[in-house]
Design an enzyme around this catalytic site. Structure first.
Site, mmCIF file in Angstrom:
data_model
loop_
_atom_site.group_PDB
_atom_site.id
_atom_site.type_symbol
_atom_site.label_atom_id
_atom_site.label_comp_id
_atom_site.label_asym_id
_atom_site.label_seq_id
_atom_site.Cartn_x
_atom_site.Cartn_y
_atom_site.Cartn_z
ATOM 1 N N LYS A 112 -3.185 -3.081 -2.720
ATOM 2 C CA LYS A 112 -2.146 -3.519 -3.654
ATOM 3 C C LYS A 112 -2.700 -4.507 -4.695
ATOM 4 O O LYS A 112 -2.171 -4.615 -5.796
ATOM 5 C CB LYS A 112 -0.999 -4.179 -2.903
ATOM 6 C CG LYS A 112 -0.361 -3.343 -1.796
ATOM 7 C CD LYS A 112 0.659 -2.361 -2.305
ATOM 8 C CE LYS A 112 1.507 -1.682 -1.241
ATOM 9 N NZ LYS A 112 0.825 -1.052 -0.119
HETATM 10 C C1 LIG Z 1 1.060 0.045 0.545
HETATM 11 C C2 LIG Z 1 0.006 0.542 1.450
HETATM 12 C C3 LIG Z 1 -0.154 1.899 1.709
HETATM 13 C C4 LIG Z 1 0.780 2.949 1.151
HETATM 14 O O1 LIG Z 1 0.679 3.081 -0.232
HETATM 15 P P1 LIG Z 1 1.886 3.781 -1.037
HETATM 16 O O2 LIG Z 1 1.501 3.633 -2.446
HETATM 17 O O3 LIG Z 1 3.121 3.006 -0.681
HETATM 18 O O4 LIG Z 1 1.950 5.180 -0.568
HETATM 19 C C5 LIG Z 1 -1.192 2.288 2.528
HETATM 20 N N1 LIG Z 1 -2.009 1.394 3.101
HETATM 21 C C6 LIG Z 1 -1.885 0.079 2.889
HETATM 22 C C7 LIG Z 1 -2.792 -0.863 3.581
HETATM 23 C C8 LIG Z 1 -0.881 -0.390 2.042
HETATM 24 O O5 LIG Z 1 -0.753 -1.702 1.834
#
Ligand SMILES: *Cc1c(COP(=O)(O)O)cnc(C)c1O
Length: 463
Positions: A112
């Site tokens: 993120k």
């Molecule tokens: C948010 C997240 C995901 C999923 O990503 P999306 O864009 O919501 O599909 C997968 N792994 C981790 C560690 C995340 O923080």
């Protein structure tokens, strides 16, 4: 570049308004009116360029003339200098033809950060020039909140309220949010699931009076700037492996479908691609959808990959909209029906179009643990449970073309208990965040009630 709502009942807006607005006022999601194109020749050249420059080019294609290229480049350089690896998103090879893209070298150790670090700078820049200050409300299944708090703490023109489901995220995840001491950060433990938190955010956005009083904005993966920022590493990793003259496939641990949809965006911009395998844990709404054509909510269950404990994947609406040839009326109908009944059928033609790029696989807890152990034994690499879901999913499908890049979305030290249980090894936090466990925490506890939380947001924003 204009942005239209997937539900067709909101006026089109420019990039800046799409970013600062988050969700469209009709409840839909913004998508670019047309997909910007990057030529094969230019894509080939990305292999030689620093990550921040590719980011400025790709995000700039979506910003059009609304942000000066020099400003955007400076923001990208600053954003990606917070990453502790010079490549920003380095590739590690696990076996012939199989690579992991390490998306976790940012300040909160999760993918993120890649989008949030640039998003926070975009916000501060845009709000400053408009002399505005905004309240960012986000629901987090674990990692968005930490990344948002890390990116926005101390920024002048924005404050953040992060809602997380109490007891459903790891301690390290929680501490990335709750140990920020800056006055522009508020964290709330909600007594409910992530889906409850997300529903409350949606309701807050539909409350026009609140929206105006606190100048509400969202940074969840519904924000198009996040999709734009995440499309970047599809370009950098694919070109490092020979694209565009060779097709690269991807395997993406998925929850809200932002990351995997960014791959779709990269393809629409001109990056040749094999397949995108959408890997889920037991919360398998996306895996089921790509295998059966029925998008149907299930019961949320807790897993060791909590950032994916989601049973409605907001960004899927964007793909649906594309699948039905951008028929906004049909998209609005479908997602109103989904909100109502929790299930819709993807029309056959749209489903066929989706299957050209996407496949889905759901992975059990046992297989996730086995994938962590097996990867350690075979390669010496410790991987986190989200990455393990993807690795395990990949072993279960055939016919994925070309080299495959697995999106490694979190540092293993973010989930030390799960990793230790599966592998017998406790991953160490990187040096920069070693003091996390001893810093004081600060957060409030509230029921999963939209009115209560809306009042809290008002009070925090001083409105
Ligand atoms: C948010 C997240 C995901 C999923 O990503 P999306 O864009 O919501 O599909 C997968 N792994 C981790 C560690 C995340 O923080």
């Amino acid at each position: 570049m204009r942005y239209v709502s997937t539900r067709g009942q909101a006026p089109s807006v420019g990039f800046v308004d799409a970013v600062l607005g988050g969700l469209a006022p009709d409840g839909g999601l913004y998508v670019p009116e047309t997909w910007p194109q990057i030529s094969a020749q230019e894509i080939a050249g990305f292999a030689e360029r620093p990550y921040a420059e590719v980011a400025a080019r790709v995000i700039g294609a979506f910003a059009g003339d609304e942000i000066a290229p020099a400003d955007l480049l400076e923001m990208c350089q600053e954003a990606y200098s917070t990453f502790t690896h010079a490549a920003v998103v380095p590739l590690t090879q696990l076996q012939p033809g199989l690579f992991i893209a390490e998306l976790f070298h940012g300040p909160s150790l999760a993918f993120k950060d890649v989008a949030m670090q640039i998003l926070a700078r975009l916000y501060d820049h845009l709000l400053g020039s408009q002399k505005r200050s905004q309240t960012i409300l986000c629901a987090t299944s674990g990692d968005t909140g930490g990344a948002a708090v890390e990116a926005f703490r101390g920024r002048r023109n924005a404050r953040v309220v992060a809602l997380f489901p109490e007891g459903r995220i790891s301690e390290v995840q929680r501490r990335f949010m709750t140990t920020a001491s800056e006055a522009n950060v508020a964290c709330v433990a909600v007594k409910g699931s992530f889906d409850d938190c997300q529903a409350i955010v949606k309701q807050a956005f539909q409350d026009q009076s609140l929206r105006q009083a606190v100048d509400l904005s969202g940074v969840n993966s519904i924000n198009f700037a996040r999709i734009a920022a995440q499309a970047v590493y599809y370009f950098t990793t694919a070109t490092a492996l020979g694209a565009p003259s060779r097709k690269v496939s991807f395997c993406v641990p998925s929850g809200n479908f932002g990351d995997a949809f960014a791959g779709y965006a990269a393809q629409r911009m001109g990056l040749p691609m094999g397949k995108i395998l959408v890997a889920t844990n037991a919360n398998d709404i996306l895996a089921r959808t790509f295998e059966t054509g029925r998008y149907a909510r299930g019961k949320v269950c807790q897993t060791m990959s909590p950032a994916m404990d989601i049973q409605s994947a907001s960004n899927f609406e964007r793909l649906y909209f594309e699948g039905v040839n951008r028929e906004a009326t049909e998209t609005a109908r479908a997602f109103a029906a989904f909100a109502d009944s929790g299930a819709i059928d993807v029309p056959p033609q749209a489903f066929a179009a989706m299957r050209e790029l996407f496949r889905g696989v759901s992975v059990s807890e046992d297989d996730t643990a086995r994938a962590m152990l097996r990867t350690l034994n075979e390669t010496g690499e410790l991987i986190d449970p989200h990455t393990a879901v993807a690795i395990s999913a990949l072993r279960r499908v055939n016919g994925i073309e070309g080299p495959v890049v697995v999106m490694s979305t979190a540092h293993p030290a973010k989930f030390p208990e799960a990793v230790a249980k599966a592998c017998g090894v406790t991953p160490e936090l990187p040096r920069g965040v070693a003091t996390l466990a001893s810093r004081p925490e600060r957060f409030d506890r509230l029921p999963a009630d939209a009115e209560t939380i809306k009042a809290y947001v008002r009070a925090f924003a001083g409105a």
